[in-house]
Design a protein around this motif. Sequence first.
Motif, PDB file in Angstrom:
ATOM      1  N   CYS A 132     -32.319  49.186 -65.208  1.00  0.00           N
ATOM      2  CA  CYS A 132     -32.043  50.551 -64.768  1.00  0.00           C
ATOM      3  C   CYS A 132     -32.160  50.668 -63.250  1.00  0.00           C
ATOM      4  N   SER A 135     -29.166  49.578 -61.341  1.00  0.00           N
ATOM      5  CA  SER A 135     -28.028  50.491 -61.434  1.00  0.00           C
ATOM      6  C   SER A 135     -28.267  51.801 -60.682  1.00  0.00           C
ATOM      7  N   GLU A 136     -29.524  52.118 -60.367  1.00  0.00           N
ATOM      8  CA  GLU A 136     -29.874  53.419 -59.798  1.00  0.00           C
ATOM      9  C   GLU A 136     -30.269  53.382 -58.334  1.00  0.00           C
ATOM     10  N   LYS A 147     -35.746  58.824 -62.509  1.00  0.00           N
ATOM     11  CA  LYS A 147     -35.162  58.255 -63.720  1.00  0.00           C
ATOM     12  C   LYS A 147     -36.200  57.499 -64.541  1.00  0.00           C
ATOM     13  N   ARG A 148     -37.160  56.865 -63.896  1.00  0.00           N
ATOM     14  CA  ARG A 148     -38.228  56.200 -64.639  1.00  0.00           C
ATOM     15  C   ARG A 148     -38.967  57.221 -65.505  1.00  0.00           C
ATOM     16  N   HIS A 151     -36.608  58.165 -68.391  1.00  0.00           N
ATOM     17  CA  HIS A 151     -36.501  57.059 -69.348  1.00  0.00           C
ATOM     18  C   HIS A 151     -37.755  56.988 -70.222  1.00  0.00           C
ATOM     19  N   GLN A 162     -32.308  53.413 -76.726  1.00  0.00           N
ATOM     20  CA  GLN A 162     -32.364  52.623 -75.499  1.00  0.00           C
ATOM     21  C   GLN A 162     -32.242  51.150 -75.884  1.00  0.00           C
ATOM     22  N   LYS A 174     -27.987  47.042 -70.078  1.00  0.00           N
ATOM     23  CA  LYS A 174     -28.675  48.089 -70.837  1.00  0.00           C
ATOM     24  C   LYS A 174     -27.694  49.185 -71.197  1.00  0.00           C
ATOM     25  N   GLU A 176     -27.897  53.372 -72.992  1.00  0.00           N
ATOM     26  CA  GLU A 176     -28.557  54.468 -73.690  1.00  0.00           C
ATOM     27  C   GLU A 176     -27.501  55.239 -74.470  1.00  0.00           C
ATOM     28  N   ASP A 188     -25.379  56.060 -69.580  1.00  0.00           N
ATOM     29  CA  ASP A 188     -26.126  55.116 -68.733  1.00  0.00           C
ATOM     30  C   ASP A 188     -25.898  53.671 -69.176  1.00  0.00           C
ATOM     31  N   TYR A 190     -24.758  49.875 -68.332  1.00  0.00           N
ATOM     32  CA  TYR A 190     -24.732  49.023 -67.133  1.00  0.00           C
ATOM     33  C   TYR A 190     -24.962  47.570 -67.505  1.00  0.00           C
TER      34      TYR A 190
END
Length: 249
Positions: A132, A135-136, A147-148, A151, A162, A174, A176, A188, A190
Amino acid sequence: MLTFNETKRDAEHYLENARLTHYHTPSQLIKYYANYYEYKVMPTVEQFKEDIAAQQNFHLERGQQHLLFLFPENMELSDQLLALSRDYGFTLNKMELYKADTSQLTASCNPRVQIVEVLERGKAFNDFLVVCRESEIEYGEEFVELKRTTHTRDLMDPSVIQLIAYMDGEPAGKLEAILNKQTVELDDFYVRKVFQGRGIGSQLQHFVWERAGQRSVILIADGDDTARDMYQKQGYRKISERYELLKTE
């Protein structure tokens, strides 16, 4: 008929009138899609000018540095609105809603790839966060930390799937997905650059396709994203679109 209303909205309802809905989420001030106006009807040029000023003042008071407007589905912006948006420095985006034709869905099978559903905190979740982050991070450390938090929240939500993909034991991708009564939305999604082109994305999707059962599988793609071509080849078809205007400071 499926519409964008069936897709995930991680934003809090703040105000609504006959023309638009204002979403404002104090816990996610830096997230664009948690703080925006969504139009019910296409605004006039004068109304849009007033809305720009109103949202700008509202966001400035809260230290926010973006403006975002979502327009009604399947409606074109007038030349006057487009000209005004350019004058104000907005970026125009077209978002497309796709639905999978499950009778045509195919996926390659790479025996070196393992798909694991993340069900609790531990190694799989930590690896999920590593992917993640990659990608972020283009949106900054503050966004990664936000985002953490979401998530971790979603880890406890039974409507959210997930997934972490491993290739030869290394975290490689990953996905979602959001489970609703009628749909499963891919979100999300990626694959790390070093692992792209090895069937990881299709195997992640195949896991969700099997979970979907009789529900429709949907996703939102950027109209300028090359990934949309991949989705079309995999058996997705566009069912709706909408325009958005975004300005960042």
